[in-house]
Design a protein around this motif. Structure first.
Motif, PDB file in Angstrom:
ATOM      1  N   THR A 244      33.893  52.808 -31.058  1.00 35.99           N
ATOM      2  CA  THR A 244      32.733  52.491 -30.235  1.00 35.99           C
ATOM      3  C   THR A 244      33.147  51.665 -29.030  1.00 35.99           C
ATOM      4  O   THR A 244      32.704  51.914 -27.901  1.00 35.99           O
ATOM      5  CB  THR A 244      31.667  51.744 -31.057  1.00 35.99           C
ATOM      6  N   ALA A 245      34.002  50.669 -29.245  1.00 33.33           N
ATOM      7  CA  ALA A 245      34.458  49.830 -28.133  1.00 33.33           C
ATOM      8  C   ALA A 245      35.201  50.662 -27.087  1.00 33.33           C
ATOM      9  O   ALA A 245      34.980  50.506 -25.885  1.00 33.33           O
ATOM     10  CB  ALA A 245      35.357  48.714 -28.663  1.00 33.33           C
ATOM     11  N   ILE A 246      36.055  51.567 -27.544  1.00 38.98           N
ATOM     12  CA  ILE A 246      36.804  52.414 -26.603  1.00 38.98           C
ATOM     13  C   ILE A 246      35.854  53.308 -25.819  1.00 38.98           C
ATOM     14  O   ILE A 246      35.955  53.432 -24.594  1.00 38.98           O
ATOM     15  CB  ILE A 246      37.854  53.256 -27.363  1.00 38.98           C
ATOM     16  N   PHE A 247      34.885  53.927 -26.525  1.00 35.42           N
ATOM     17  CA  PHE A 247      33.957  54.820 -25.830  1.00 35.42           C
ATOM     18  C   PHE A 247      33.037  54.066 -24.879  1.00 35.42           C
ATOM     19  O   PHE A 247      32.689  54.570 -23.820  1.00 35.42           O
ATOM     20  CB  PHE A 247      33.137  55.637 -26.827  1.00 35.42           C
TER      21      PHE A 247
ATOM     22  N   VAL B  66      33.795  51.239 -23.307  1.00 33.61           N
ATOM     23  CA  VAL B  66      34.598  50.762 -22.172  1.00 33.61           C
ATOM     24  C   VAL B  66      35.048  51.915 -21.275  1.00 33.61           C
ATOM     25  O   VAL B  66      35.053  51.793 -20.052  1.00 33.61           O
ATOM     26  CB  VAL B  66      35.812  49.956 -22.678  1.00 33.61           C
ATOM     27  N   LEU B  67      35.406  53.050 -21.863  1.00 37.58           N
ATOM     28  CA  LEU B  67      35.914  54.173 -21.065  1.00 37.58           C
ATOM     29  C   LEU B  67      34.913  55.312 -20.900  1.00 37.58           C
ATOM     30  O   LEU B  67      34.784  55.881 -19.817  1.00 37.58           O
ATOM     31  CB  LEU B  67      37.195  54.715 -21.703  1.00 37.58           C
ATOM     32  N   GLY B  68      34.214  55.648 -21.968  1.00 43.61           N
ATOM     33  CA  GLY B  68      33.332  56.811 -21.943  1.00 43.61           C
ATOM     34  C   GLY B  68      32.076  56.619 -21.126  1.00 43.61           C
ATOM     35  O   GLY B  68      31.679  57.503 -20.364  1.00 43.61           O
ATOM     36  N   ALA B  69      31.414  55.463 -21.273  1.00 38.59           N
ATOM     37  CA  ALA B  69      30.166  55.240 -20.537  1.00 38.59           C
ATOM     38  C   ALA B  69      30.405  55.223 -19.023  1.00 38.59           C
ATOM     39  O   ALA B  69      29.696  55.913 -18.287  1.00 38.59           O
ATOM     40  CB  ALA B  69      29.497  53.951 -21.013  1.00 38.59           C
TER      41      ALA B  69
END
Length: 199
Positions: free
Chosen positions: A30-33, A35-38
């Motif tokens: 969730t943190a990766i998405f 920070v990068l995905g949104a």
């Protein structure tokens, strides 16, 4: 809180459960998405919207022409917008009958809105289509870019919220499974585990 305590789910331990590892992975992904995905979703949406609006602006500029019109008769002043907080008039205009030449060469007479400082005999400029019909001004590049930025920001925020809501739903489901697992283990331990003299 020390790093050792925060990372306990990643270390092997007899107390660590499968649900603990799953919770750690969900948090990390969730943190990766977020920070990068949104931001990536926002950037991609902004590019798509910007391209579409730029094409619309170019098409409108090709189809619409700014033509001079002569005011034949000016009507009374009209208040078009009033600030609801202060009550001050933001823009005044008046209705007028004007004559102009369409891009196809025909003479057109019609009712238009003109600034309040213009009157009979004055020249105003109107946006028309090829047939001479009055149309709104074409979309300008700055407005298109602003709309694209706002769309990108909205998409980024929406993606972030969806990711966080999705994580929360997964965590609720995981907690339900964890509580059911604890209930099964509690029943397996029996009711007499704390009494003196129990086997």
């Amino acid at each position: 809180m020390s790093t050792k305590v925060r990372l306990w789910r990643w270390r092997r331990s007899p107390l660590r459960r499968r649900s603990d590892v799953l919770e750690a992975w969900i948090g990390l992904l969730t943190a990766i998405f977020v920070v990068l995905g949104a931001p990536g979703a926002g950037w991609a949406t902004g590019l798509v919207v910007d391209g579409a609006l730029e094409r619309t602006a170019k098409a409108q500029h090709a189809e619409r022409t700014l033509v001079p019109a002569t005011v034949l008769k000016a009507g009374p002043r009209e208040v078009s917008e009033t600030d609801p907080d202060s009550g001050h008039v933001q823009e005044e205009r008046r209705t007028a009958v004007a004559r102009w030449t369409a891009p196809n060469g025909t003479s057109v007479t019609g009712t238009v809105h003109i600034p309040v400082d213009k009157g009979k005999g004055d020249t105003v400029r109107l946006w028309t289509d090829r047939t001479g019909r009055v149309v709104p001004p074409p979309l300008d590049s700055m407005t298109a870019s602003t709309h694209a930025v706002l769309a990108g920001m909205g998409a980024s925020l929406g993606a972030g919220v969806l990711l966080l809501v999705g994580r929360q739903l997964l965590m609720w489901q995981l907690m339900r499974r964890r509580l059911a697992e604890w209930e099964r283990e509690w029943e397996a331990a029996g009711q007499d585990w704390g009494r003196a003299g129990a086997a």
